[in-house]
Design an enzyme around this catalytic site. Sequence first.
Site, PDB file in Angstrom:
ATOM      1  N   THR A  33     -47.026-111.326  32.157  1.00 16.56           N
ATOM      2  CA  THR A  33     -46.302-110.735  31.285  1.00 16.56           C
ATOM      3  C   THR A  33     -45.565-109.497  31.547  1.00 16.56           C
ATOM      4  O   THR A  33     -45.863-108.648  32.430  1.00 16.56           O
ATOM      5  CB  THR A  33     -47.748-110.077  30.667  1.00 16.56           C
ATOM      6  OG1 THR A  33     -48.890-110.808  30.268  1.00 16.56           O
ATOM      7  CG2 THR A  33     -47.265-109.291  29.146  1.00 16.56           C
ATOM      8  N   ASP A  34     -44.197-109.610  31.025  1.00 10.59           N
ATOM      9  CA  ASP A  34     -43.187-108.736  31.431  1.00 10.59           C
ATOM     10  C   ASP A  34     -43.262-107.531  30.119  1.00 10.59           C
ATOM     11  O   ASP A  34     -43.974-107.682  29.444  1.00 10.59           O
ATOM     12  CB  ASP A  34     -41.860-109.281  31.614  1.00 10.59           C
ATOM     13  CG  ASP A  34     -41.324-110.151  30.393  1.00 10.59           C
ATOM     14  OD1 ASP A  34     -41.955-109.902  29.285  1.00 10.59           O
ATOM     15  OD2 ASP A  34     -40.700-111.031  30.728  1.00 10.59           O
ATOM     16  N   SER A  35     -42.044-106.739  30.252  1.00  8.48           N
ATOM     17  CA  SER A  35     -42.156-105.732  29.174  1.00  8.48           C
ATOM     18  C   SER A  35     -41.863-106.165  27.714  1.00  8.48           C
ATOM     19  O   SER A  35     -42.543-105.705  26.812  1.00  8.48           O
ATOM     20  CB  SER A  35     -41.070-104.479  29.537  1.00  8.48           C
ATOM     21  OG  SER A  35     -39.662-105.055  29.411  1.00  8.48           O
TER      22      SER A  35
END
Lengths: 82, 401
Positions: A33-35
Amino acid sequence: MTLEEKVVAIVAKTAEKKKTVTLDTDLVHDLGTDSLAVLMIIQALEDEFDIAIPDDAFKTVKTVREIVAQLRAHFPHLEPTP
Amino acid sequence: MTLAAFYDRLRLDARLAQEAGFNPYYRHLQSGLNDPVRLDGREFLNLAANDYLGLAADPRVGRAIAAAVARYGASLCGTPIATGCVDLLRALEQRLAAFVGLEDGVVLPSCYQANNGLFSAVAGKEDVILIDHYAHSSLIEGAKAVGCKIRPFLHNDVEHLASLLGKVRGHRQAFVVTESVFSTEGSIAPLAAMVEVCERFGAVPVVDDSHGIGVLGANGRGVLEHFGLTDFPGIYTASLGKALANAGGLIAGRRSLIEHLRYFCPHLIYSTALPPGVAAGVEAVLDILAAEFPARRRLLWEHRDTLRRGLTAAGFTVMAGEAPINSVLAGSAVQTLRLARAFYEAGLLTTPFVYPSVPLSEGRVRLIAGAGLTLARVQAAVAALPAIARAWQAAPSSGVA
Ligand SMILES: Cc1ncc(COP(=O)(O)O)c(C=O)c1O
């Protein structure tokens, strides 16, 4: 459906790859999960529960279980009290 | 608060490069893009540049640039709104817009700048921007600069996009932002379907065709030609520094949009205009494309297929992209740099991508074999692949099957 089950389903639905999601799934390590993906999860929760999640509510969240805890803390009304 | 603390905070963490024994970033080439290229006093086959058609070092382009410099000098030392814009640049804007099939265009010094400035000029806080999860940094940063609601959608997922468009409400205008070709994997966005969804909801599609212009479509006119979108209702951007082999960033679309940008896009208005030599270089590339695109395209795709077969045979996992790009999955950041190093040691220049450019643990090494390379050279590279795979495998915990 319990709150836990709903959150697990939402996290699974917003992941790029089909992966098994549980309460212990680590957002970064297991799902990458990234921003922008965090944003996707937050917005999907907002859509599902019709709430507005404060910007920094999820800053320290690591696992799906912690998302549930944060939701409970900020939005006690999401679950009917027994 | 001290100055020392400030500079301390800026210090880079060198552990990754140390662990990989290689830092692939900011290497300084000692030659242009003629094959072979020179680096560190050695010769390399360049599979790293975005010079898809092999025109960056073409002498005809060089001569056109020299002629423009002889006539106009190096720069007009002015912003386009003042006196920085030469007739050549304006002609190029119109030609590029016509080339991709749109009414008008404007050229900025780079596409990063174009994407960065576009959204603030056309959107406001009361709007919403839906953006592909894997969109380029320039688009994300440009969208964020508006300060409006940003809703990422799952990568290339039209259904998810449509469901989000159905949910967003209370905004003035929705924008839907994507790239045409996602260059770290080579996938192509389902743009025709996305445009349809946009029209259904009254949203403005925005597509960055940086890796599609000069590559996709029967005549190299890019993603709109590729999908047969003759009346694209949205905003189109593209870098002139890839297949078009120069530099600059195009924004194209309806005339009213372009006129608006001329007066409301600070990234255009307050930045020294694209130098005349570069405009002439792009013009020369467009002239060459008109005659040579089919032959160059054939070579580009042959090279991609040759490399892809070789990579697969050598045990690498190549991402299933539809663009003339081969991306090899390498895993962690260290594994990715180690793979780039194995290529480097075999005389092949490649581009490694690690998080945050790509998802965590999906590091990859990209190989683009442009039309400027001969088949024999690409075949020689293929012959070296098994040894490269072995060298990489010899490093701990590689991902070779
Ligand atoms: C998709 C995409 N958009 C924009 C850019 C930036 O273009 P430019 O190099 O012209 O600034 C790049 C890469 O450079 C890119 O890959």
